[in-house]
Design an enzyme around this catalytic site. Structure first.
Site, short mmCIF file in Angstrom:
data_model
loop_
_atom_site.label_atom_id
_atom_site.label_comp_id
_atom_site.label_asym_id
_atom_site.label_seq_id
_atom_site.Cartn_x
_atom_site.Cartn_y
_atom_site.Cartn_z
CD GLN A 15 3.46 5.69 2.72
OE1 GLN A 15 2.48 5.15 2.21
NE2 GLN A 15 4.43 5.01 3.30
N GLY A 74 0.85 -1.18 0.00
CA GLY A 74 0.00 0.00 0.00
C GLY A 74 0.88 1.23 0.00
CB CYS A 113 5.19 2.18 7.66
SG CYS A 113 4.79 3.71 6.79
CG LEU A 114 6.58 1.07 1.62
CD1 LEU A 114 5.88 1.49 0.33
CD2 LEU A 114 7.66 0.04 1.34
CG HIS A 116 -0.47 1.31 7.38
ND1 HIS A 116 0.42 0.95 8.36
CD2 HIS A 116 0.23 2.07 6.49
CE1 HIS A 116 1.61 1.50 8.08
NE2 HIS A 116 1.51 2.17 6.95
CD GLU A 117 -1.00 2.44 2.83
OE1 GLU A 117 -0.53 3.59 2.71
OE2 GLU A 117 -0.32 1.46 3.15
CG HIS A 144 0.49 6.83 5.54
ND1 HIS A 144 1.63 7.30 6.14
CD2 HIS A 144 0.68 5.52 5.35
CE1 HIS A 144 2.48 6.30 6.29
NE2 HIS A 144 1.93 5.19 5.82
NI NI Z 1 2.77 3.30 5.83
#
Ligand code: NI
Length: 141
Positions: free
Chosen positions: A51, A46, A88-89, A130-131, A134
């Site tokens: 991000q 995701g 998380c990236l 999660h997304e 963000h």
């Molecule tokens: Ni994330």
């Protein structure tokens, strides 16, 4: 299409609530395509627009061959919780356990401005939550 640079923890864009999308134009579609390409390039499931440094309410996913995106999403969670971990990236190298809702109802728009609505459960529901976080400037840590 192009691979975008992933912003990591410490970048203010990750802590800033994203803006509603108002223009459903070619630039929005190009952003979604670039986000999908970037997400796959870095091995993510995701990716939210903040991000990649874009403060708009857009996120993408690609899970078990199911790929998608949503613009200006709204989420509602059921009461049933799920336990599990996530990473998380934007916080590379870490994963932490976090309680999430087992189910999420997602509504929003596609890049053409058509309304979309779907139900997510389990890991997919976790990803949606999660997304979505963000977009409100929350990191899961
Ligand atoms: Ni994330």
């Amino acid at each position: 299409m192009s691979i975008l640079r992933i912003r990591t923890i410490g970048d203010p864009v990750l802590r800033t609530p994203a803006q509603e999308v108002t223009q459903f134009d070619d630039a929005l579609a190009a952003l979604v395509r670039d986000m999908l390409e970037t997400m796959y390039a870095v091995g993510g499931v995701g990716l939210a627009a903040p991000q990649v440094g874009v403060g708009l309410r857009v996120f993408t996913w690609g899970i078990d061959g199911d790929e998608g995106h949503v613009i200006n999403p709204q989420l509602s969670m059921g009461e049933e919780p799920q336990e599990g971990g996530e990473g998380c990236l934007s916080v590379p190298g870490y994963s932490f356990p976090l309680r999430r809702g087992e189910r999420a109802e997602v509504t929003g728009y596609d890049w053409d401005g058509n309304e979309i609505a779907f139900s997510a459960t389990g890991w997919f529901a976790r990803c949606m939550q999660h997304e979505y976080d963000h977009l409100n400037g929350f990191l899961y840590v």
